[in-house]
Design a protein around this motif. Structure first.
Motif, short mmCIF file in Angstrom:
data_model
loop_
_atom_site.label_atom_id
_atom_site.label_comp_id
_atom_site.label_asym_id
_atom_site.label_seq_id
_atom_site.Cartn_x
_atom_site.Cartn_y
_atom_site.Cartn_z
N LEU A 154 -0.32 -0.05 -4.75
CA LEU A 154 -0.77 -1.42 -4.99
C LEU A 154 -1.24 -1.52 -6.44
CD1 LEU A 154 -1.27 -4.06 -3.36
CD2 LEU A 154 -3.63 -3.31 -3.18
N LEU A 155 -0.55 -2.35 -7.24
CA LEU A 155 -0.92 -2.48 -8.64
C LEU A 155 -2.31 -3.11 -8.75
CD1 LEU A 155 2.45 -3.66 -10.20
CD2 LEU A 155 1.50 -1.36 -10.10
N GLY A 156 -3.12 -2.55 -9.58
CA GLY A 156 -4.49 -3.02 -9.73
C GLY A 156 -5.46 -2.21 -8.88
N LEU A 157 -4.96 -1.58 -7.82
CA LEU A 157 -5.77 -0.70 -6.96
C LEU A 157 -4.96 0.58 -6.74
CD1 LEU A 157 -6.98 -3.27 -4.28
CD2 LEU A 157 -8.37 -2.21 -6.05
N PRO A 158 -4.87 1.44 -7.75
CA PRO A 158 -3.99 2.60 -7.66
C PRO A 158 -4.36 3.59 -6.55
CG PRO A 158 -5.36 2.72 -9.63
CD PRO A 158 -5.58 1.37 -9.01
N ASP A 159 -5.60 3.54 -6.05
CA ASP A 159 -5.97 4.44 -4.97
C ASP A 159 -5.51 3.91 -3.62
OD1 ASP A 159 -7.90 2.43 -5.46
OD2 ASP A 159 -9.35 3.49 -4.18
N CYS A 160 -4.98 2.71 -3.58
CA CYS A 160 -4.47 2.13 -2.34
C CYS A 160 -2.96 2.36 -2.32
CB CYS A 160 -4.81 0.63 -2.28
SG CYS A 160 -4.61 -0.07 -0.65
N GLN A 161 -2.54 3.34 -1.51
CA GLN A 161 -1.14 3.77 -1.50
C GLN A 161 -0.63 3.94 -0.08
OE1 GLN A 161 -0.66 7.36 -3.78
NE2 GLN A 161 -1.81 6.58 -5.54
N GLY A 162 0.68 4.00 0.00
CA GLY A 162 1.32 4.29 1.27
C GLY A 162 2.58 5.09 0.99
N SER A 163 2.98 5.92 1.95
CA SER A 163 4.22 6.66 1.79
C SER A 163 4.89 6.80 3.15
CB SER A 163 3.97 8.03 1.16
OG SER A 163 3.12 8.80 1.98
N GLY A 164 6.20 6.94 3.09
CA GLY A 164 6.96 7.06 4.33
C GLY A 164 8.40 7.43 4.03
N ASN A 165 9.21 7.43 5.08
CA ASN A 165 10.61 7.82 4.93
C ASN A 165 11.49 6.66 4.46
OD1 ASN A 165 10.23 10.53 5.70
ND2 ASN A 165 10.12 9.90 7.84
N THR A 166 11.05 5.42 4.72
CA THR A 166 11.81 4.26 4.28
C THR A 166 10.87 3.31 3.54
OG1 THR A 166 11.36 2.96 6.26
CG2 THR A 166 13.30 4.40 6.32
N GLU A 167 11.48 2.37 2.83
CA GLU A 167 10.69 1.39 2.09
C GLU A 167 9.87 0.53 3.05
OE1 GLU A 167 11.83 -2.31 -0.70
OE2 GLU A 167 12.72 -0.40 -1.32
N THR A 168 10.47 0.14 4.15
CA THR A 168 9.77 -0.68 5.14
C THR A 168 8.58 0.05 5.73
OG1 THR A 168 11.86 -1.77 5.69
CG2 THR A 168 10.07 -2.01 7.27
N GLU A 169 8.78 1.31 6.11
CA GLU A 169 7.68 2.12 6.66
C GLU A 169 6.57 2.28 5.63
OE1 GLU A 169 6.90 6.71 8.22
OE2 GLU A 169 8.94 6.06 7.79
N THR A 170 6.96 2.52 4.39
CA THR A 170 5.99 2.70 3.32
C THR A 170 5.15 1.46 3.10
OG1 THR A 170 7.48 4.27 2.24
CG2 THR A 170 5.76 3.31 0.87
N ILE A 171 5.79 0.29 3.07
CA ILE A 171 5.07 -0.96 2.86
C ILE A 171 4.15 -1.25 4.04
CG2 ILE A 171 5.36 -3.47 2.63
CD1 ILE A 171 7.84 -2.85 0.92
N GLU A 172 4.59 -0.95 5.25
CA GLU A 172 3.73 -1.14 6.43
C GLU A 172 2.49 -0.27 6.33
OE1 GLU A 172 6.14 -0.42 9.89
OE2 GLU A 172 7.28 -2.28 9.62
#
Length: 112
Positions: free
Chosen positions: A34-52
């Protein structure tokens, strides 16, 4: 300095829009920050999973925080030209000087 903090009513919840940086990792996973909050992140196997996952992370964070709009009045700074404004108002040759400047400008305009 005037300071105003605007908060929204809990009844009307505006939609929040965030910019997200999505990067494909070398191991094949996808990372979202999340731009502006670099410590707020997500990761996953797909872009959709990552954004969720990023969305869940942000929602969890916002449960104990709030977003407000901070409005600050700019400091009053004196215009530096005001120190000399009116300096020549009582100068007897001031009108003559202005006429000279106007005539010079008219001559320049004729040359164009």
């Amino acid at each position: 300095m005037n300071l105003a903090v605007k908060t929204t009513s809990p009844i009307t919840v505006p939609k929040l829009i965030y910019d997200v940086l999505i990067e494909n990792q070398q191991d094949g996973t996808v990372k979202a920050i999340l731009l502006g909050l670099p410590d707020c992140q997500g990761s996953g196997n797909t872009e959709t999973e990552t954004i969720e996952k990023l969305s869940q992370s942000l929602q969890t964070r916002l449960e104990t925080a709030k977003i407000v709009t901070l409005e600050i009045e700019a400091p009053k700074v004196e215009n530096p030209w005001m120190k000399i404004a009116g300096k020549y108002k009582d100068e007897p040759q001031f009108d003559e000087m202005l006429e000279y400047i106007e005539e010079y400008r008219r001559e320049l305009d004729k040359r164009r």
